[in-house]
Design a protein around this motif. Structure first.
Motif, PDB file in Angstrom:
ATOM      1  N   HIS A  31      -7.578   4.525  -6.863  1.00  0.00           N
ATOM      2  CA  HIS A  31      -6.238   4.771  -6.330  1.00  0.00           C
ATOM      3  C   HIS A  31      -5.305   5.106  -7.496  1.00  0.00           C
ATOM      4  CE1 HIS A  31      -6.537   2.797  -2.159  1.00  0.00           C
ATOM      5  NE2 HIS A  31      -7.774   2.843  -2.648  1.00  0.00           N
TER       6      HIS A  31
ATOM      7  N   ASN B 227       0.797  -1.232   0.000  1.00  0.00           N
ATOM      8  CA  ASN B 227       0.000   0.000   0.000  1.00  0.00           C
ATOM      9  C   ASN B 227       0.826   1.277   0.000  1.00  0.00           C
ATOM     10  OD1 ASN B 227       0.754   0.509   2.774  1.00  0.00           O
ATOM     11  ND2 ASN B 227      -0.862  -0.889   3.436  1.00  0.00           N
TER      12      ASN B 227
ATOM     13  N   SER C 248      -1.307   4.293  -2.666  1.00  0.00           N
ATOM     14  CA  SER C 248      -2.184   5.094  -1.806  1.00  0.00           C
ATOM     15  C   SER C 248      -2.467   6.482  -2.350  1.00  0.00           C
ATOM     16  CB  SER C 248      -1.570   5.213  -0.402  1.00  0.00           C
ATOM     17  OG  SER C 248      -1.508   3.951   0.224  1.00  0.00           O
TER      18      SER C 248
ATOM     19  N   ARG D  87      -4.168   9.246  -5.133  1.00  0.00           N
ATOM     20  CA  ARG D  87      -5.388   9.395  -5.914  1.00  0.00           C
ATOM     21  C   ARG D  87      -5.006   9.909  -7.310  1.00  0.00           C
ATOM     22  NH1 ARG D  87      -8.808   6.318  -3.255  1.00  0.00           N
ATOM     23  NH2 ARG D  87      -9.844   7.239  -1.442  1.00  0.00           N
TER      24      ARG D  87
ATOM     25  N   ARG E 255      -5.997   4.011   2.357  1.00  0.00           N
ATOM     26  CA  ARG E 255      -7.134   4.853   2.003  1.00  0.00           C
ATOM     27  C   ARG E 255      -8.451   4.306   2.546  1.00  0.00           C
ATOM     28  NH1 ARG E 255      -6.722  10.094  -0.278  1.00  0.00           N
ATOM     29  NH2 ARG E 255      -4.688  10.221  -1.258  1.00  0.00           N
TER      30      ARG E 255
END
Length: 526
Positions: free
Chosen positions: A362, A90, A94, A96, A433
């Motif tokens: 993501h 992750n 993580s 956007r 997230r």
């Protein structure tokens, strides 16, 4: 001749470069055929994308790719690969996707949509500090009181119950964050919020704005020639007026010594310790309010829809709660441990109609390998929750609402299926997230599910000839976050004795309500 040769070479090189744009690079997962320059833009779904993404997953597998010009999209419909990429690694998944609209409206301070970086890490750390299980427990009294008002509001209701559910959901998150409740659906803060959230959602719909993130040169268009920039400015103004007015009310109440234990009291007290400034604080609370208000409301609407569409489920759940709780008191959260079928019903509601069918997208900050394929840095990743939860290889009869499946196996899957990667919290997001307000949301869901089943019968509305109108379980709003479209049903108290208990409990909750009503405008009061 030399100049001509150079010009021809330049044209050939340019043509070869343009031809590569939109093409699937070597090592990427497979996917639908692409066209030069636009890639898969011509077939990219503009509404209800989870249906098309699931159809493609059945053809191309649990991991596949799409190309939108130079951008790469990865779609995951295999829970093992979701765990591998989104949980185990992750740190690099993580982010956007870049969104000029989000930057333009929120200045990069949106907790849910903000880019991965120092600001977001500060917000995330703070959210987990104030929204942990123990911190949330102190707000159970107002959650229970608000849930009692929902029952009270529904007592005389034949139609229009959506507004009562929305009032409940918004009032809880308002009380939790700012210490200010919304006793009425038409209260000033609630009306302003829903007006803003409608405009905020609309500007994210496909086609609402030009493809700014694919063609960044569009950012340079002057506002007078760019209606989308004018809309973004209006939304930003609406958000700031609402968010910072609520924050100021909290500050003023604290100055008068009228604390009630809301989360923003702690944030304001520890603002310097958390590394916040007023701009961050205002958007931190406001964007948490956005998420908390919509998700619980959507779940409860879906629950009622399923109870109406599947009366046998409602009957079995009510038989269980009658046996455990009886008719002389409201149920409590402690009762839920003795209600296995109702716990299964909650899991099945999440699976059957997830509020976020593709979760929130993501983006990768570094190259990765997953399932033997290359995932470039900057790729957008969709977790196809709909495709996972409606996979016939994982679930028997996945298109039907069958809570019993969770009594037969821990994750509701077929016997013999390896379901170790199917986390029950998947509907609340993955990796770093995942939703920081999960404990608050789960408490709201659990309290209201047992309350509604204990108190009411939910039945289909009838037509002019007295025949039941079967509700459409596919009639949902478009968008990343979905919710049922308004539908008709009849809601009736299960007995006059229960109706009397609800009225008395609502009166008894008055003392709790008062703690969260300081400074309310007269027209917003009960």
């Amino acid at each position: 001749m030399l100049s001509l040769s150079l010009f021809i070479a330049f044209l050939v090189a340019g043509a070869l470069y343009l031809r590569r744009i939109g093409s699937r690079e070597r090592g990427l997962p497979p996917g639908p055929p692409t066209l030069p320059i636009i890639g898969n833009l011509h077939i990219f779904p503009t509404e209800f994308p989870h249906y098309i993404f699931t159809k493609w997953a059945r053809k191309y597998g649990g991991i596949y790719s799409l190309k939108l010009g130079t951008r790469t999209i990865i779609v995951l419909t295999d829970p093992k690969l979701v765990k591998e990429l989104m949980e185990t690694r992750n740190a690099s998944t993580s982010d956007r996707p870049a969104s000029h609209i989000v930057e333009l409206v929120t200045g990069g301070f949106h907790v849910g949509l903000g880019r991965y970086g120092d600001t977001w890490r500060t917000q995330r750390k703070t959210a987990h500090a104030i929204l942990g299980a123990q911190a949330v427990a102190r707000l159970l009294p107002i959650q229970r009181a608000e849930a009692t008002q929902l029952l009270y509001d529904l007592l005389p209701t034949l139609e229009g119950f959506f507004t009562h559910v929305e009032r409940y959901s918004h009032s809880v998150i308002m009380s939790a964050l700012y210490g200010i409740r919304s006793p009425r659906y038409d209260s000033l803060e609630l009306t302003a919020f829903f007006r803003m959230i409608h405009e905020w959602g609309a500007i994210h719909e496909p086609g609402a704005t030009p493809p700014i993130d694919l063609f960044p040169i569009l950012k340079l268009v002057p506002e007078r020639f760019a209606p989308w920039k004018q809309r973004a400015r209006r939304i930003r103004q609406s958000q700031r007026e609402l968010y910072f007015a609520l924050l100021d009310k909290t500050i003023q109440r604290m100055g008068k010594g009228e604390r009630n234990g809301c989360f923003m009291e702690e944030v304001l007290e520890r603002e310097e310790e958390f590394g916040f400034h007023k701009e961050m604080t205002g958007y931190f609370a406001g964007t948490l309010m956005e998420a908390g208000s919509e998700t619980t409301s959507s779940f409860l609407k879906t629950l009622i829809l399923c109870l109406v569409a599947y009366p046998e489920v409602q009957q079995r759940a009510q038989a269980e709660i009658d046996r455990v709780v009886g008719a002389e008191r409201l149920p409590t959260l402690e009762d839920l441990e003795k209600l296995p079928y109702i716990r299964s019903l909650i899991f099945e509601t999440h699976r059957f109609r997830p509020n976020l069918p593709l979760l929130m997208p993501h983006a990768t900050t570094a190259p990765e390998m997953c399932g033997g394929y290359m995932i470039p840095s900057g790729s957008t990743i969709f977790v196809n929750l709909w495709g996972i939860s409606h996979n016939p290889e994982l679930y028997d009869d996945p298109d039907n609402f069958v809570p019993e499946r969770y009594l037969r196996s821990e994750n509701g899957t077929k016997p013999g299926v390896d379901a170790s990667s199917l986390k029950p919290t998947l509907p609340f997001g993955v990796g770093r997230r995942s939703c920081p307000g999960i404990h608050l949301a789960q408490n709201s869901i659990n309290i209201n599910v047992i309350n509604l089943l204990w108190a009411f019968d939910f039945k289909p509305a009838v037509d002019a000839e007295g025949k039941p109108i079967k509700p459409d379980t596919f009639a949902y709003h478009k968008g990343i976050a979905t919710a049922p479209l308004p539908f008709r049903c009849t809601i009736a108290s299960r007995s006059e004795e229960k109706a009397h208990i609800i009225r008395q409990e609502f009166l008894d909750a008055g003392e709790i309500f008062q703690r969260f009503e300081a400074g309310l405008a007269e027209e917003s009061a009960r």
